[in-house]
Design an enzyme around this catalytic site. Structure first.
Site, PDB file in Angstrom:
ATOM      1  N   LYS A 180       3.161  -8.973   4.133  1.00 50.34           N
ATOM      2  CA  LYS A 180       2.086  -9.900   4.661  1.00 50.34           C
ATOM      3  C   LYS A 180       2.452 -10.944   5.441  1.00 50.34           C
ATOM      4  O   LYS A 180       1.774 -11.502   6.629  1.00 50.34           O
ATOM      5  CB  LYS A 180       1.325 -10.436   3.310  1.00 50.34           C
ATOM      6  CG  LYS A 180       0.786  -9.497   2.403  1.00 50.34           C
ATOM      7  CD  LYS A 180       0.362 -10.074   0.947  1.00 50.34           C
ATOM      8  CE  LYS A 180      -0.113  -8.978   0.157  1.00 50.34           C
ATOM      9  NZ  LYS A 180      -0.403  -9.331  -1.138  1.00 50.34           N
ATOM     10  N   ASP A 234      -7.458 -14.204  -1.099  1.00 46.22           N
ATOM     11  CA  ASP A 234      -7.320 -12.846  -1.800  1.00 46.22           C
ATOM     12  C   ASP A 234      -8.756 -12.598  -2.064  1.00 46.22           C
ATOM     13  O   ASP A 234      -9.218 -11.416  -2.637  1.00 46.22           O
ATOM     14  CB  ASP A 234      -6.266 -12.786  -3.053  1.00 46.22           C
ATOM     15  CG  ASP A 234      -5.325 -11.892  -2.906  1.00 46.22           C
ATOM     16  OD1 ASP A 234      -5.320 -11.022  -1.707  1.00 46.22           O
ATOM     17  OD2 ASP A 234      -4.364 -11.826  -3.459  1.00 46.22           O
ATOM     18  N   GLN A 255       0.694 -13.646  -5.682  1.00 49.22           N
ATOM     19  CA  GLN A 255       0.817 -12.346  -5.576  1.00 49.22           C
ATOM     20  C   GLN A 255       1.058 -11.895  -7.238  1.00 49.22           C
ATOM     21  O   GLN A 255       1.643 -12.506  -8.083  1.00 49.22           O
ATOM     22  CB  GLN A 255       2.492 -11.975  -5.151  1.00 49.22           C
ATOM     23  CG  GLN A 255       2.478 -10.655  -5.147  1.00 49.22           C
ATOM     24  CD  GLN A 255       1.652 -10.074  -4.164  1.00 49.22           C
ATOM     25  OE1 GLN A 255       1.478 -10.386  -2.750  1.00 49.22           O
ATOM     26  NE2 GLN A 255       1.705  -8.703  -4.519  1.00 49.22           N
TER      27      GLN A 255
END
Ligand code: NAD
Length: 296
Positions: A57, A124, A101
């Site tokens: 990412k 997200d 994460q």
């Protein structure tokens, strides 16, 4: 769809490259106004796959001119410590996006922590408000994997209106959101999960099939309807190190209109969507007109 489909294999890498190119030109336009979008990745513990994902990412961010930082907390961190980190980033004016994460080390509950990220910085799209917005209509920051699949469907020119769509997997952030997005695109939906009886019968009806179970080989190719569009989200590392999807790819490919490979299908689109969300968050926080990439 030009160049995205070759012998019934959907090229997710090429689709993602096109999305990233759009993001990069938007970032350049923002840069000319003195705005550089910034995202912070928070990783807790030493899950090796998480380290690989965060690095991928961060690389994608660098490529399009988005600034990223990576905070790594020890596996022994308490929930309160992780929360304090998220709160500091929430208060940091320079940070547009925050990504926690997953998975977290066992014992740390993720729902409350995901909700400690302000919805407007939740790149997200996992905050309860952002998940709810998908069901209620359309949110500015939607979960990256299903949003990336909808974007791919749009790029391929696949018409889902009135089609039978089947989603396998009902996780809150992937399967359920996928079903909501296909529903609002006017498909007729079935959502299957580990307690579904007669999975084969559902698969056989699917004109659009999204499989997000994390069970390699769950869908044998022979089950797939002739002419279906198949999106394989599954991503499981096998003992030999290969990454496997959930659909028996070679056999399914003989029957479908198009199928995403693993790797090289949904993964790159998910990361591209994260970049879209980061730039969108940066714009919304500054009261700028949001970066709208047409979604299906
Ligand atoms: P999850 O474990 O939270 O959910 C799995 C779902 O699959 C559950 O709803 C479960 O009921 C269902 N399921 C499990 N076994 C089943 C079976 N035998 N028959 C029918 N349904 C079954 O997983 P998730 O977070 O939704 O992720 C699913 C998969 O997608 C994983 O392999 C994950 O690694 C992958 N994934 C990939 C990306 C990407 O960017 N490529 C992003 C997110 C998730």
């Amino acid at each position: 769809m030009e160049g995205l489909l070759h012998e019934r294999i959907i090229n997710g890498r090429e689709a993602a490259r096109r999305v990233r190119a759009e993001v990069a030109s938007e970032v350049a336009r923002l840069g000319a106004q003195g705005v550089v979008p910034q995202v912070a990745f928070v990783r807790v513990g030493d899950d090796p796959a998480s380290a690989i994902y965060v690095n991928a990412k961060a690389r994608a961010c660098a490529e399009v001119g988005v600034r990223s930082s990576h905070l790594h907390l020890a596996a022994s961190s308490s929930e309160a410590e992780v929360r304090r980190t998220l709160e500091a980033l929430a208060a940091d004016e320079d940070v547009d996006g925050i990504l926690l994460q997953l998975p977290l080390p066992s014992g740390i509950p993720d729902l409350q922590l995901l909700n400690a990220i302000p919805p407007e910085k939740d790149v997200d799209g996992f905050h309860t408000l952002n998940l709810g917005a998908v069901v209620a209509g359309r949110g500015p920051l939607e979960p990256c994997t299903p949003a990336g699949i909808m974007r791919l469907i749009g790029m391929l020119g696949v018409e889902v209106r009135g089609k039978e769509a089947v989603v396998i997997g009902r996780s809150v952030v992937v399967g359920r959101m996928m079903a909501s997005m296909l529903l609002r695109a006017d498909a007729t939906i079935a959502v299957c999960h580990r307690h579904t009886a007669a999975l084969r019968e559902h698969v056989a009806r699917a004109e659009v099939l999204v499989v997000a179970a994390g069970v390699p080989g769950l869908v044998p190719g022979a089950w797939v309807r002739e002419g279906a569009w198949v999106f394989d989200v599954g991503s499981t590392r096998m003992p030999d190190g290969r990454i496997s999807g959930d659909v028996e790819f070679a056999a399914a490919r003989e029957r479908v209109a198009g199928i995403t490979p693993v790797p090289g299908g949904i993964g790159p689109m998910t990361i591209a969507q994260l970049l879209v969300n980061t730039v969108t968050a940066a714009q919304l926080r500054r009261g700028l007109v949001p970066f709208v990439i047409k979604r299906a």
